[in-house]
Enzyme design. Structure first.
Site, PDB file in Angstrom:
ATOM      1  N   ASN A 231      -3.544  -1.382   3.586  1.00 48.75           N
ATOM      2  CA  ASN A 231      -2.237  -0.874   4.071  1.00 48.75           C
ATOM      3  C   ASN A 231      -2.210  -1.534   5.712  1.00 48.75           C
ATOM      4  O   ASN A 231      -2.698  -1.094   6.503  1.00 48.75           O
ATOM      5  CB  ASN A 231      -2.035   0.630   4.140  1.00 48.75           C
ATOM      6  CG  ASN A 231      -0.578   1.014   4.782  1.00 48.75           C
ATOM      7  OD1 ASN A 231       0.071   0.168   5.007  1.00 48.75           O
ATOM      8  ND2 ASN A 231      -0.729   2.384   4.801  1.00 48.75           N
TER       9      ASN A 231
ATOM     10  N   LYS B 270       0.345  -1.616   7.499  1.00 42.51           N
ATOM     11  CA  LYS B 270       1.212  -0.841   8.517  1.00 42.51           C
ATOM     12  C   LYS B 270       2.263  -1.843   9.208  1.00 42.51           C
ATOM     13  O   LYS B 270       2.748  -2.688   8.579  1.00 42.51           O
ATOM     14  CB  LYS B 270       0.422   0.243   9.151  1.00 42.51           C
ATOM     15  CG  LYS B 270      -0.296   0.718   8.474  1.00 42.51           C
ATOM     16  CD  LYS B 270      -1.166   2.156   9.137  1.00 42.51           C
ATOM     17  CE  LYS B 270      -2.267   2.833   8.163  1.00 42.51           C
ATOM     18  NZ  LYS B 270      -2.715   3.794   9.205  1.00 42.51           N
TER      19      LYS B 270
ATOM     20  N   HIS C  67       2.799   8.131   2.309  1.00 45.28           N
ATOM     21  CA  HIS C  67       1.968   8.004   3.208  1.00 45.28           C
ATOM     22  C   HIS C  67       2.277   9.132   4.366  1.00 45.28           C
ATOM     23  O   HIS C  67       3.313   9.215   4.728  1.00 45.28           O
ATOM     24  CB  HIS C  67       2.107   6.510   4.016  1.00 45.28           C
ATOM     25  CG  HIS C  67       0.822   6.503   4.852  1.00 45.28           C
ATOM     26  ND1 HIS C  67       0.597   7.029   6.068  1.00 45.28           N
ATOM     27  CD2 HIS C  67      -0.276   5.553   4.485  1.00 45.28           C
ATOM     28  CE1 HIS C  67      -0.486   6.540   6.453  1.00 45.28           C
ATOM     29  NE2 HIS C  67      -1.258   5.829   5.478  1.00 45.28           N
TER      30      HIS C  67
ATOM     31  N   GLU D 104       2.225   9.077   7.503  1.00 44.84           N
ATOM     32  CA  GLU D 104       3.125   8.663   8.429  1.00 44.84           C
ATOM     33  C   GLU D 104       4.442   8.584   8.254  1.00 44.84           C
ATOM     34  O   GLU D 104       5.549   8.742   9.182  1.00 44.84           O
ATOM     35  CB  GLU D 104       2.630   6.884   9.065  1.00 44.84           C
ATOM     36  CG  GLU D 104       1.244   6.903   9.843  1.00 44.84           C
ATOM     37  CD  GLU D 104       0.272   5.923   9.579  1.00 44.84           C
ATOM     38  OE1 GLU D 104       0.968   4.889   9.189  1.00 44.84           O
ATOM     39  OE2 GLU D 104      -0.919   5.891   9.657  1.00 44.84           O
TER      40      GLU D 104
ATOM     41  N   GLU E 289      -5.674  11.083   1.695  1.00 41.10           N
ATOM     42  CA  GLU E 289      -5.941  10.490   3.290  1.00 41.10           C
ATOM     43  C   GLU E 289      -5.800  11.561   4.058  1.00 41.10           C
ATOM     44  O   GLU E 289      -4.500  12.129   4.351  1.00 41.10           O
ATOM     45  CB  GLU E 289      -4.917   9.410   3.576  1.00 41.10           C
ATOM     46  CG  GLU E 289      -5.007   7.965   2.663  1.00 41.10           C
ATOM     47  CD  GLU E 289      -4.307   7.038   3.126  1.00 41.10           C
ATOM     48  OE1 GLU E 289      -5.021   5.857   3.578  1.00 41.10           O
ATOM     49  OE2 GLU E 289      -3.115   7.005   3.928  1.00 41.10           O
TER      50      GLU E 289
ATOM     51  N   GLY F  83      -6.811   6.159  11.452  1.00 39.52           N
ATOM     52  CA  GLY F  83      -6.970   5.597  12.710  1.00 39.52           C
ATOM     53  C   GLY F  83      -7.872   6.259  13.925  1.00 39.52           C
ATOM     54  O   GLY F  83      -7.311   5.751  14.933  1.00 39.52           O
TER      55      GLY F  83
ATOM     56  N   SER G 155     -10.038   5.633   8.027  1.00 34.12           N
ATOM     57  CA  SER G 155     -11.168   5.122   9.094  1.00 34.12           C
ATOM     58  C   SER G 155     -12.342   4.659   8.048  1.00 34.12           C
ATOM     59  O   SER G 155     -13.557   4.818   8.203  1.00 34.12           O
ATOM     60  CB  SER G 155     -11.690   6.199  10.034  1.00 34.12           C
ATOM     61  OG  SER G 155     -10.794   6.390  10.928  1.00 34.12           O
TER      62      SER G 155
HETATM   63  P1  13P Z   1      -7.149   3.681   8.759  1.00 37.79           P
HETATM   64  O1  13P Z   1      -8.305   2.811   7.868  1.00 37.79           O
HETATM   65  O2  13P Z   1      -6.833   2.652   9.871  1.00 37.79           O
HETATM   66  O3  13P Z   1      -7.913   4.856   9.328  1.00 37.79           O
HETATM   67  O4  13P Z   1      -5.733   3.936   8.138  1.00 37.79           O
HETATM   68  C1  13P Z   1      -5.863   4.816   6.827  1.00 37.79           C
HETATM   69  C2  13P Z   1      -4.444   4.557   6.338  1.00 37.79           C
HETATM   70  O5  13P Z   1      -3.556   5.246   6.671  1.00 37.79           O
HETATM   71  C3  13P Z   1      -4.198   3.541   5.151  1.00 37.79           C
HETATM   72  O6  13P Z   1      -3.236   3.861   4.412  1.00 37.79           O
END
Ligand code: 13P
Length: 251
Positions: A9, A11, A96, A98, A168, A174, A214
Site C-alpha cells: 500500500n 498510500k 483502511h 486511515e 492492521e 507507521g 510496521s
Molecule cells: P506500515 O507498514 O508503514 O506500518 O503501514 C501499514 C499499512 O497501513 C498498510 O496498509
C-alpha cells in the site's frame, strides 16, 4: 489451499513518474518469487493506468487504495469501480484505518463499496484493526469481530473467494511498533473463527488473512510462520522494491 499474498500500500507517496519506476523495479525483482506467492501493488489513483502498463507481462497485480460508494454520477472527486477496472486494477483495498479515521469511512459505507467492487469483478482487501485505546481496554478481539461481522456478514461464501482480510492494528501502522507474532496470530485465528461461524470451515480455511503494521524484512519471517498469517499488507517498506520483495520471500 489459501493463497500467500504480499500487498504494498503506497498510500499518498510517489509522483506518477517515480511510481512507474517503482512498479518497474518491483516487476523486475518479482521474477525471483516462487509461483505460489501473490504480489500486489496499490499505488495512488493517478498512477494506476501508467502502473498497469508498466506491470504488463509481470506477475504483479494492481490494486487501488479505495473506491467510491456509488456507481457513477455527481460525486466530485470520487473514483468508481468501473474506472478502476478500466485503469487495469484487479483489486481494491477497502476500510483502511486511515480512511476510517480521517475520512469518516463507516462499516455501512464499506458494505456498499465491497458490493460494488465485487460486482465489477474486483477483488477486495478489507482492512480491520483496533486502535491503541481499544487494545489497552482489552477490546481488540471484540473490535475486529464487529468490523468483520458488520461488513462481511452481508456477503456469501461465494463472494469470499474474492475477498482477502488484512488485520492492521492501528497502533502498529507507521510507528515502527509491530504486533508480536503471537499478538497477530491470536487475532488472525479469531478472525478465521468469525468467518467460519458464518461461512463454514472450508471458506474460512481458504480465506487469506494478511498482517499489516510496521512489517519489514527483519520481522516478516516470524510473522508469516504463524499458522493463520498468510502474508502482509505493507506500507513504508513497500516503497523500496528490494525490501518489498525480501518480505515476499519470507514465507
Ligand atoms: P506500515 O507498514 O508503514 O506500518 O503501514 C501499514 C499499512 O497501513 C498498510 O496498509
Amino acid at each position: 489451499m489459501r493463497k500467500k499474498i504480499v500487498a504494498g500500500n503506497w498510500k499518498m507517496n510517489t509522483n506518477c513518474q517515480d511510481g512507474i519506476e517503482l512498479a518497474k523495479a518491483v516487476a523486475e525483482e518479482a521474477k525471483a518469487l516462487p509461483a505460489g506467492t501473490g504480489l500486489i501493488v496499490a499505488p495512488p489513483f493517478t498512477h494506476l493506468f501508467g502502473v498497469s502498463e508498466a506491470l504488463k507481462g509481470s506477475k504483479v497485480e494492481l490494486s487501488a487504495q479505495n473506491c467510491a460508494d456509488h456507481v457513477s454520477g455527481a460525486y466530485t472527486g470520487e473514483v468508481s469501480v468501473d474506472m478502476l477496472k478500466s485503469a487495469g486494477c484487479q483489486w481494491t483495498i477497502l476500510g483502511h484505518s486511515e480512511r476510517r479515521q480521517y475520512y469518516g469511512e463507516t462499516d455501512a459505507k464499506l458494505v456498499e463499496k465491497v458490493r460494488l467492487a465485487l460486482e465489477a469483478g474486483l477483488g477486495v482487501i478489507l482492512c480491520v484493526g483496533e486502535n491503541l485505546d481499544e487494545r489497552e481496554a482489552g477490546r481488540h478481539f471484540d473490535v475486529c469481530t464487529e468490523q468483520i461481522k458488520n461488513v462481511l456478514y452481508n456477503f456469501t461464501g461465494e463472494d469470499m473467494k474474492r475477498i482477502v482480510v488484512a488485520y492492521e492494528p492501528v497502533w502498529a501502522i507507521g510507528t515502527g511498533k509491530t504486533a508480536s507474532a503471537q499478538q497477530a496470530e491470536e487475532i488472525h485465528a479469531c478472525i478465521r473463527k468469525v468467518l467460519s461461524d458464518k461461512f463454514g470451515a472450508v471458506v474460512a480455511e481458504d480465506t487469506s488473512i494478511l498482517y499489516g503494521g510496521s512489517c519489514k524484512p527483519s520481522n516478516a519471517k516470524e510473522l508469516f510462520a504463524q499458522p493463520d498469517i498468510d502474508g502482509g499488507l505493507i506500507g513504508g517498506a513497500s516503497l523500496k522494491a528490494k525490501d518489498f520483495i525480501e518480505i515476499a520471500l519470507s514465507f
